[in-house]
Structures are given as structure tokens and as C-alpha cells.
Design a protein around this motif. Structure first.
Motif, PDB file in Angstrom:
ATOM      1  N   TRP A  66       0.839  -1.197   0.000  1.00 25.53           N
ATOM      2  CA  TRP A  66       0.000   0.000   0.000  1.00 25.53           C
ATOM      3  C   TRP A  66       0.870   1.241   0.000  1.00 25.53           C
ATOM      4  O   TRP A  66       1.784   1.386   0.810  1.00 25.53           O
ATOM      5  N   VAL A  67       0.575   2.145  -0.889  1.00 21.61           N
ATOM      6  CA  VAL A  67       1.366   3.374  -1.032  1.00 21.61           C
ATOM      7  C   VAL A  67       0.777   4.506  -0.185  1.00 21.61           C
ATOM      8  O   VAL A  67       1.497   5.372   0.306  1.00 21.61           O
ATOM      9  N   LYS A  68      -0.501   4.481   0.008  1.00 19.90           N
ATOM     10  CA  LYS A  68      -1.176   5.560   0.737  1.00 19.90           C
ATOM     11  C   LYS A  68      -0.847   5.501   2.224  1.00 19.90           C
ATOM     12  O   LYS A  68      -0.838   4.430   2.826  1.00 19.90           O
ATOM     13  N   GLY A  69      -0.573   6.664   2.833  1.00 23.72           N
ATOM     14  CA  GLY A  69      -0.300   6.737   4.258  1.00 23.72           C
ATOM     15  C   GLY A  69      -1.571   6.592   5.081  1.00 23.72           C
ATOM     16  O   GLY A  69      -2.669   6.967   4.642  1.00 23.72           O
ATOM     17  N   CYS A  70      -1.436   6.073   6.296  1.00 25.97           N
ATOM     18  CA  CYS A  70      -2.612   5.854   7.145  1.00 25.97           C
ATOM     19  C   CYS A  70      -3.209   7.170   7.647  1.00 25.97           C
ATOM     20  O   CYS A  70      -4.408   7.243   7.907  1.00 25.97           O
ATOM     21  N   ARG A  71      -2.391   8.188   7.794  1.00 27.74           N
ATOM     22  CA  ARG A  71      -2.932   9.479   8.209  1.00 27.74           C
ATOM     23  C   ARG A  71      -3.904  10.008   7.176  1.00 27.74           C
ATOM     24  O   ARG A  71      -5.003  10.476   7.505  1.00 27.74           O
ATOM     25  N   GLU A  72      -3.523   9.929   5.913  1.00 26.57           N
ATOM     26  CA  GLU A  72      -4.407  10.388   4.834  1.00 26.57           C
ATOM     27  C   GLU A  72      -5.664   9.526   4.745  1.00 26.57           C
ATOM     28  O   GLU A  72      -6.773  10.030   4.554  1.00 26.57           O
ATOM     29  N   ALA A  73      -5.492   8.205   4.921  1.00 31.81           N
ATOM     30  CA  ALA A  73      -6.646   7.298   4.828  1.00 31.81           C
ATOM     31  C   ALA A  73      -7.646   7.564   5.950  1.00 31.81           C
ATOM     32  O   ALA A  73      -8.855   7.634   5.718  1.00 31.81           O
ATOM     33  N   LEU A  74      -7.139   7.709   7.179  1.00 35.11           N
ATOM     34  CA  LEU A  74      -8.029   7.988   8.305  1.00 35.11           C
ATOM     35  C   LEU A  74      -8.658   9.372   8.196  1.00 35.11           C
ATOM     36  O   LEU A  74      -9.828   9.560   8.545  1.00 35.11           O
ATOM     37  N   LEU A  75      -7.887  10.328   7.714  1.00 36.42           N
ATOM     38  CA  LEU A  75      -8.408  11.689   7.568  1.00 36.42           C
ATOM     39  C   LEU A  75      -9.543  11.718   6.550  1.00 36.42           C
ATOM     40  O   LEU A  75     -10.567  12.371   6.770  1.00 36.42           O
ATOM     41  N   ASP A  76      -9.382  10.996   5.451  1.00 37.27           N
ATOM     42  CA  ASP A  76     -10.454  10.915   4.451  1.00 37.27           C
ATOM     43  C   ASP A  76     -11.688  10.225   5.028  1.00 37.27           C
ATOM     44  O   ASP A  76     -12.823  10.626   4.749  1.00 37.27           O
ATOM     45  N   TYR A  77     -11.460   9.196   5.840  1.00 33.98           N
ATOM     46  CA  TYR A  77     -12.574   8.454   6.443  1.00 33.98           C
ATOM     47  C   TYR A  77     -13.386   9.339   7.378  1.00 33.98           C
ATOM     48  O   TYR A  77     -14.620   9.418   7.277  1.00 33.98           O
ATOM     49  N   TYR A  78     -12.695  10.020   8.276  1.00 31.54           N
ATOM     50  CA  TYR A  78     -13.395  10.869   9.245  1.00 31.54           C
ATOM     51  C   TYR A  78     -13.974  12.125   8.591  1.00 31.54           C
ATOM     52  O   TYR A  78     -15.023  12.617   9.021  1.00 31.54           O
ATOM     53  N   THR A  79     -13.302  12.627   7.577  1.00 29.55           N
ATOM     54  CA  THR A  79     -13.829  13.806   6.879  1.00 29.55           C
ATOM     55  C   THR A  79     -15.151  13.479   6.196  1.00 29.55           C
ATOM     56  O   THR A  79     -16.087  14.293   6.215  1.00 29.55           O
ATOM     57  N   ALA A  80     -15.244  12.292   5.590  1.00 27.40           N
ATOM     58  CA  ALA A  80     -16.493  11.885   4.945  1.00 27.40           C
ATOM     59  C   ALA A  80     -17.619  11.754   5.969  1.00 27.40           C
ATOM     60  O   ALA A  80     -18.757  12.178   5.718  1.00 27.40           O
ATOM     61  N   ILE A  81     -17.303  11.194   7.145  1.00 27.93           N
ATOM     62  CA  ILE A  81     -18.314  11.064   8.199  1.00 27.93           C
ATOM     63  C   ILE A  81     -18.776  12.435   8.673  1.00 27.93           C
ATOM     64  O   ILE A  81     -19.980  12.717   8.779  1.00 27.93           O
ATOM     65  N   MET A  82     -17.825  13.320   8.945  1.00 26.67           N
ATOM     66  CA  MET A  82     -18.170  14.644   9.472  1.00 26.67           C
ATOM     67  C   MET A  82     -18.889  15.497   8.433  1.00 26.67           C
ATOM     68  O   MET A  82     -19.735  16.315   8.780  1.00 26.67           O
ATOM     69  N   ARG A  83     -18.549  15.287   7.167  1.00 29.51           N
ATOM     70  CA  ARG A  83     -19.265  16.028   6.118  1.00 29.51           C
ATOM     71  C   ARG A  83     -20.731  15.609   6.069  1.00 29.51           C
ATOM     72  O   ARG A  83     -21.625  16.457   5.958  1.00 29.51           O
ATOM     73  N   SER A  84     -20.975  14.317   6.186  1.00 26.60           N
ATOM     74  CA  SER A  84     -22.362  13.830   6.198  1.00 26.60           C
ATOM     75  C   SER A  84     -23.115  14.312   7.435  1.00 26.60           C
ATOM     76  O   SER A  84     -24.271  14.739   7.346  1.00 26.60           O
ATOM     77  N   ILE A  85     -22.448  14.256   8.599  1.00 25.71           N
ATOM     78  CA  ILE A  85     -23.076  14.734   9.832  1.00 25.71           C
ATOM     79  C   ILE A  85     -23.330  16.230   9.754  1.00 25.71           C
ATOM     80  O   ILE A  85     -24.367  16.728  10.220  1.00 25.71           O
ATOM     81  N   GLY A  86     -22.394  16.973   9.161  1.00 27.89           N
ATOM     82  CA  GLY A  86     -22.566  18.419   9.020  1.00 27.89           C
ATOM     83  C   GLY A  86     -23.764  18.775   8.164  1.00 27.89           C
ATOM     84  O   GLY A  86     -24.523  19.698   8.488  1.00 27.89           O
ATOM     85  N   ILE A  87     -23.969  18.032   7.069  1.00 26.58           N
ATOM     86  CA  ILE A  87     -25.135  18.273   6.211  1.00 26.58           C
ATOM     87  C   ILE A  87     -26.420  17.980   6.972  1.00 26.58           C
ATOM     88  O   ILE A  87     -27.390  18.744   6.908  1.00 26.58           O
ATOM     89  N   ALA A  88     -26.444  16.861   7.708  1.00 27.66           N
ATOM     90  CA  ALA A  88     -27.629  16.518   8.502  1.00 27.66           C
ATOM     91  C   ALA A  88     -27.913  17.583   9.562  1.00 27.66           C
ATOM     92  O   ALA A  88     -29.067  17.969   9.787  1.00 27.66           O
ATOM     93  N   ALA A  89     -26.853  18.081  10.221  1.00 24.82           N
ATOM     94  CA  ALA A  89     -27.031  19.107  11.253  1.00 24.82           C
ATOM     95  C   ALA A  89     -27.544  20.410  10.648  1.00 24.82           C
ATOM     96  O   ALA A  89     -28.365  21.103  11.258  1.00 24.82           O
ATOM     97  N   LEU A  90     -27.077  20.752   9.455  1.00 26.23           N
ATOM     98  CA  LEU A  90     -27.565  21.969   8.790  1.00 26.23           C
ATOM     99  C   LEU A  90     -29.045  21.850   8.429  1.00 26.23           C
ATOM    100  O   LEU A  90     -29.808  22.809   8.581  1.00 26.23           O
ATOM    101  N   LEU A  91     -29.452  20.672   7.960  1.00 31.28           N
ATOM    102  CA  LEU A  91     -30.868  20.458   7.640  1.00 31.28           C
ATOM    103  C   LEU A  91     -31.729  20.538   8.906  1.00 31.28           C
ATOM    104  O   LEU A  91     -32.816  21.134   8.888  1.00 31.28           O
TER     105      LEU A  91
END
Length: 364
Positions: free
Chosen positions: A246-271
Motif C-alpha cells: 500500500w502506497v497511501k499513508g494511514c494518516r491520509e486514509a483515516l483523515l479521508d474516512y473521518y472527513t467523509a463522516i463529518m461532512r455527512s453529519i454536518g449536512i444533517a445538522a444543517l438540515l
């Protein structure tokens, strides 16, 4: 001049009260959803707490959990108030409570907006926490016999397998640390001793990675060691060939994972924020319309409802003056208290004085 004034008949007031009663119960459900989203985010962060540095990353889930719990309480009370507002006689007991309730609900609604925006501003704090946490976890990867660190090897291996990543920033991070415990090094081997002596800090560094960095989708057997040595492997070119790890670093992988979760939660909270704001506007119209009905004295007649009794500018000036007057009153009371000559003055007891009284002759 009132802002967004609307005329209400008795039928419209009753329908508005019934609709708001239903919407407040829907808001209770939205509060439960907000609470659940915050709890889910907190659990997901807790799962990878071992590879995160201590910080304020729990502020967002804690905010969502708190706001969600408050939403359930406030909207439950709002449903009761709106239900009673369909009857003018019952409204009279809520008359003094409704304006403070609206102000508190406005502040609470603002907190929902803050929580939604925090979901989008948390990325920098999360990235720093992941960087520091993963750096330490990889550093102590080899310490499988030290209490408090023995679990890190399994944690990092499971993380790299699950998120298909390698290292902190990339697989080269493993080249810079000793990730093989000294217990498993043959100190009688000349190659091992030469490596230890060649390093200033006496570390056993290799251009290799743990097995969990291997990509099972690669058609070639995994190359874990001597990744930069072309002569060590048949038909292998480090610079041109795509690696089977695997070439991708775990920091980037985890950051993308949590960013996707928080983006979805942020949209729900705005609604949810928009929905709560619309309910708040409806409650304000109901409160002003019912208040004017009681002032007019005709419970069956029409009444006006509005968002603000005066314009935005006049309302802002009025509130600013109230704050200024409160500040001046507090300042005056403090200064007068300091300069009061009667404070801390001891009373002298001079004793009783005998005063002779003369009788006043009565008029004949």
C-alpha cells in the motif's frame, strides 16, 4: 413598523398551533437523530483513540450530543405550549413563558448551526492528532513486551489492513524507525551487528515494511524487505515498477474516512438547523398573534403576528441600550458602594441620656 407582519383569523391560529405541535414532536425526533450522530462520531473516534494524540477532537461529538439532548427537552416543552395555544384561556398561563422560551430556543438553534460548522472546521485538529498519534504508534510498534505498548503492534497492523494504508505519511516511514524488536535479532550475525554499528543511534534500520502493508490484490508475491534494492529481486525495478504494498499513508486514509463522516453529519445538522429555525419562526408568529388577541379582548377576532415588533435597526438599538443601562447601573452601584461614607463606620454607644420632661399645662 413590524417586520413581516401577518394577519391571523381564529381558524388560522388554531391550525398554526396544531401544525407547530406536530412539528415540535418531529423536532424531538430530529434531536434524537442529532444525539445519535454525535454518539456515533464519538464511538468512531474512540475506536482509533490509540493512534490519536490527546486534543480537542471530541469537542464536535460532545457538542452534537449536548445539543441533541437539549433539543429533545426544548421541543417537548414547545409541543406542550403549542398544544395549549389552540385555546386562548390555556395560553394565558404560558403568556409570560413564551418570550423567554423563544429566546432560549433561538440560542439553542444557533448552537446547532455552530455544531454543524464545527464538523467542517475540525479537519486541521484531526489531522494534527492523527499525525502525532500514528507517529508514536509506529515508533512503539516493536515494543510487544512492554506493558502499555504491547497492543500497538496489533493495532497498527489491523489499521493498515483495514484501511489499506502503510505508515504515517507513506511506506517510507518504516525505513526511518526500528520496527523489529531486539528480542528477534540475532546478535551473533555479522549483518545485524554491521547494521547496528552503521547507525548513529544504534538502531536496526531496514528498507522493509511489516506484512500488513502488503497488497493482496497484487499478482506478485509481496516484497517486504529490500524494497529499494533492484538486484535483490528478479525482474524488479524500484523506480519504475508499481510496488505491491500500500502506497497511501494511514494518516491520509483515516483523515479521508473521518472527513467523509463529518461532512455527512454536518449536512444533517444543517438540515436540522433549518427545520428548527422554521419551527421557531412559526412559534414566534403564534406567540405574537395570541398576545395581540388578549390585548384586543376579542378571542374570536383577527390579530396580527410578526417576527419583530419594530424594525431590525430599532430592535438592535433597543437591546444595545438595555445592555448599556445594565452596565451603567452596575458601575454606579459599584462606585457608590466604594464612596459611601457610612460603610464600615462604627457606631458609638453614648449611653442613655436623662432628659427632664416638663409638663405642658392644659388649656383651660
Amino acid at each position: 413598523m413590524a417586520v413581516l407582519k401577518v394577519k391571523f383569523t381564529k381558524t388560522k391560529r388554531d391550525k398554526l398551533a396544531q401544525i407547530l405541535w406536530i412539528l415540535n414532536w418531529v423536532s424531538v425526533v430530529s434531536g434524537i437523530i442529532l444525539f445519535s450522530l454525535g454518539l456515533f462520531l464519538k464511538i468512531e473516534i474512540k475506536k482509533r483513540n490509540e493512534v490519536m494524540a490527546k486534543g480537542d477532537i471530541n469537542s464536535v461529538p460532545n457538542m452534537l450530543i449536548s445539543v441533541g439532548a437539549i433539543a429533545c427537552i426544548i421541543n417537548f416543552l414547545g409541543g406542550k405550549i403549542c398544544y395549549d395555544c389552540s385555546d386562548a384561556n390555556k395560553f394565558s398561563r404560558w403568556k409570560l413563558v413564551m418570550l423567554p422560551y423563544i429566546v432560549c430556543t433561538f440560542c439553542f438553534t444557533f448552537c446547532i448551526l455552530v455544531g454543524a460548522l464545527m464538523c467542517y472546521t475540525m479537519r486541521n485538529e484531526l489531522e494534527e492528532s492523527l499525525y502525532l498519534g500514528l507517529r508514536d504508534a509506529i515508533k512503539f510498534y516493536k515494543d510487544t513486551d512492554i506493558p502499555g505498548r504491547c497492543f500497538l503492534k496489533k493495532t497498527v497492523d489491523m489499521l493498515q489492513i483495514g484501511f489499506q494504508c502503510c505508515g504515517n505519511n507513506g511506506f517510507r516511514d518504516w525505513f526511518e524507525i526500528q520496527w523489529v524488536s531486539a528480542r528477534y535479532l540475532n546478535m551473533a550475525s555479522k549483518e545485524v551487528l554491521d547494521r547496528l554499528k552503521s547507525n548513529v543511534d544504534g538502531k536496526f534500520l531496514v528498507d522493509g515494511v511489516p506484512f500488513s502493508c502488503c497488497n493482496p490484490s497484487s499478482p506478485r508475491p509481496c516484497i517486504q524487505y529490500q524494497l529499494t534494492n533492484n538486484s535483490a529481486h528478479y525482474n524488479y525495478d524500484f523506480l519504475t515498477e508499481e510496488l505491491n504494498i500500500w502506497v497511501k499513508g494511514c494518516r491520509e486514509a483515516l483523515l479521508d474516512y473521518y472527513t467523509a463522516i463529518m461532512r455527512s453529519i454536518g449536512i444533517a445538522a444543517l438540515l436540522i438547523w433549518l427545520f428548527e429555525l422554521s419551527v421557531l419562526i412559526g412559534v414566534r408568529y403564534l406567540q405574537t398573534a395570541m398576545k395581540n388577541v388578549l390585548l384586543l379582548g376579542d378571542l374570536e377576532g383577527e390579530s396580527d403576528g410578526w417576527l419583530l415588533e419594530n424594525s431590525f435597526v430599532e430592535t438592535a438599538k433597543y437591546n444595545i441600550n438595555i445592555i448599556k443601562n445594565l452596565g451603567k447601573a452596575n458601575q454606579i452601584s459599584t462606585v457608590s458602594g466604594m464612596n459611601d461614607p457610612n460603610i464600615n463606620v462604627q457606631n458609638t454607644n453614648c449611653g442613655k441620656t436623662n432628659v427632664t420632661t416638663k409638663s405642658i399645662p392644659a388649656a383651660s
